[in-house]
Structure formats: C-alpha cells, structure tokens
Write a protein that holds these residues in place. Sequence first.
Motif, PDB file in Angstrom:
ATOM      1  N   GLY A   1       0.813  -1.210   0.000  1.00 42.55           N
ATOM      2  CA  GLY A   1       0.000   0.000   0.000  1.00 42.55           C
ATOM      3  C   GLY A   1       0.847   1.261   0.000  1.00 42.55           C
ATOM      4  N   VAL A   2       1.927   1.249   0.753  1.00 44.02           N
ATOM      5  CA  VAL A   2       2.838   2.400   0.775  1.00 44.02           C
ATOM      6  C   VAL A   2       3.428   2.621  -0.617  1.00 44.02           C
ATOM      7  N   ILE A   3       3.837   1.552  -1.252  1.00 40.24           N
ATOM      8  CA  ILE A   3       4.383   1.666  -2.611  1.00 40.24           C
ATOM      9  C   ILE A   3       3.329   2.253  -3.543  1.00 40.24           C
ATOM     10  N   ALA A   4       2.099   1.745  -3.446  1.00 39.62           N
ATOM     11  CA  ALA A   4       1.013   2.226  -4.317  1.00 39.62           C
ATOM     12  C   ALA A   4       0.725   3.705  -4.099  1.00 39.62           C
ATOM     13  N   VAL A   5       0.755   4.143  -2.867  1.00 37.48           N
ATOM     14  CA  VAL A   5       0.458   5.553  -2.565  1.00 37.48           C
ATOM     15  C   VAL A   5       1.584   6.467  -3.048  1.00 37.48           C
ATOM     16  N   LEU A   6       2.815   6.012  -2.982  1.00 38.94           N
ATOM     17  CA  LEU A   6       3.953   6.877  -3.293  1.00 38.94           C
ATOM     18  C   LEU A   6       4.311   6.940  -4.777  1.00 38.94           C
ATOM     19  N   VAL A   7       4.121   5.858  -5.514  1.00 37.87           N
ATOM     20  CA  VAL A   7       4.521   5.892  -6.929  1.00 37.87           C
ATOM     21  C   VAL A   7       3.548   6.758  -7.730  1.00 37.87           C
ATOM     22  N   PRO A   8       4.064   7.437  -8.748  1.00 35.36           N
ATOM     23  CA  PRO A   8       3.174   8.254  -9.588  1.00 35.36           C
ATOM     24  C   PRO A   8       2.211   7.372 -10.386  1.00 35.36           C
ATOM     25  N   LYS A   9       1.139   7.977 -10.830  1.00 34.99           N
ATOM     26  CA  LYS A   9       0.116   7.337 -11.661  1.00 34.99           C
ATOM     27  C   LYS A   9      -0.662   6.286 -10.874  1.00 34.99           C
TER      28      LYS A   9
ATOM     29  N   PRO B   1      -4.004   5.831 -10.244  1.00 34.85           N
ATOM     30  CA  PRO B   1      -4.922   6.403  -9.250  1.00 34.85           C
ATOM     31  C   PRO B   1      -5.909   5.402  -8.660  1.00 34.85           C
ATOM     32  N   LEU B   2      -6.369   4.441  -9.443  1.00 34.56           N
ATOM     33  CA  LEU B   2      -7.308   3.457  -8.896  1.00 34.56           C
ATOM     34  C   LEU B   2      -6.632   2.580  -7.850  1.00 34.56           C
ATOM     35  N   LEU B   3      -5.395   2.220  -8.097  1.00 29.35           N
ATOM     36  CA  LEU B   3      -4.631   1.436  -7.122  1.00 29.35           C
ATOM     37  C   LEU B   3      -4.438   2.229  -5.829  1.00 29.35           C
ATOM     38  N   LYS B   4      -4.218   3.534  -5.953  1.00 31.18           N
ATOM     39  CA  LYS B   4      -4.086   4.389  -4.772  1.00 31.18           C
ATOM     40  C   LYS B   4      -5.372   4.401  -3.958  1.00 31.18           C
ATOM     41  N   GLU B   5      -6.522   4.461  -4.641  1.00 28.76           N
ATOM     42  CA  GLU B   5      -7.808   4.438  -3.939  1.00 28.76           C
ATOM     43  C   GLU B   5      -7.933   3.170  -3.105  1.00 28.76           C
ATOM     44  N   TRP B   6      -7.548   2.045  -3.689  1.00 27.22           N
ATOM     45  CA  TRP B   6      -7.611   0.770  -2.967  1.00 27.22           C
ATOM     46  C   TRP B   6      -6.639   0.763  -1.783  1.00 27.22           C
TER      47      TRP B   6
END
Length: 127
Positions: free
Chosen positions: A58-66, A68-73
């Motif tokens: 989750g930390v990786i998903a929040v920090l990497v650019p682009k 956005p749907l993965l960030k929501e999850w």
Amino acid sequence: MKKRNRIIYWIATIWLSLGMLSTGIVQLIHVQQEADLFARLGYPAYLLTMLGAWKILGVIAVLVPKFPLLKEWAYAGFFFAMSGAVISHLAMNDEAKELFGPILLLVLTTVSWYFRPLSRKVVSVNA
C-alpha cells in the motif's frame, strides 16, 4: 493545486508512509511484542504476515506516480486496517494510549487522501 495543499498532502503522506511501512515490517517479520498483541486481541498469527505485506504494498502504491485506482484501494485498505485496529482495542477495553497509533494513522490516511493532487485521483468523465 495550491502550494499549501501540496505541503499538507506531502507531510501527511510521508508520515502515513513511514507509519505504515514501520508497522508493516514489524508485522511481516513477526516481532514478538506484535505477535503477542495479535494473540491477545484474538487474531491468528498468519494475519501478521498478510497485514504486513499489504501495508508495504500500500505504501508503494500511494507513493509511486500514476495508478490512481490502485491508490484508492491502498487508501481504503489503510482506512479499514486502522479502523479495525481501533475497534479491536475498544472491544478489549484497552487503555486510551493503545488507540493513539491507529487513530493517528487513520487521521493521516484521511488527510493524505483528501489533499492528494488531481493526478493521483480517479477522475470519471460523464458522457
């Protein structure tokens, strides 16, 4: 995005990431104190491995650019994990000090999500 909002976003996101990464590592490697806490709360030991791995991902998903749907999850996962931790501690009548960490991470999750830049949001286009 205003400079103030960008600063709020990055401060909240960095602290959220550090908190989730550190607790994720502690859970992934089954630190004894964390394993004892999970056992006292009535959770199986394998949940430590799952939560630890998910927090790190989750930390990786929040920090990497682009993505956005993965960030929501990832934000949703953080929110569910930390609200579950708060509820678990309340159910066990734990002292208020046990709620500090999960509530802080819950607040940081909400602030980071709210102030995230447009490039990190899922944008729907109505046809």
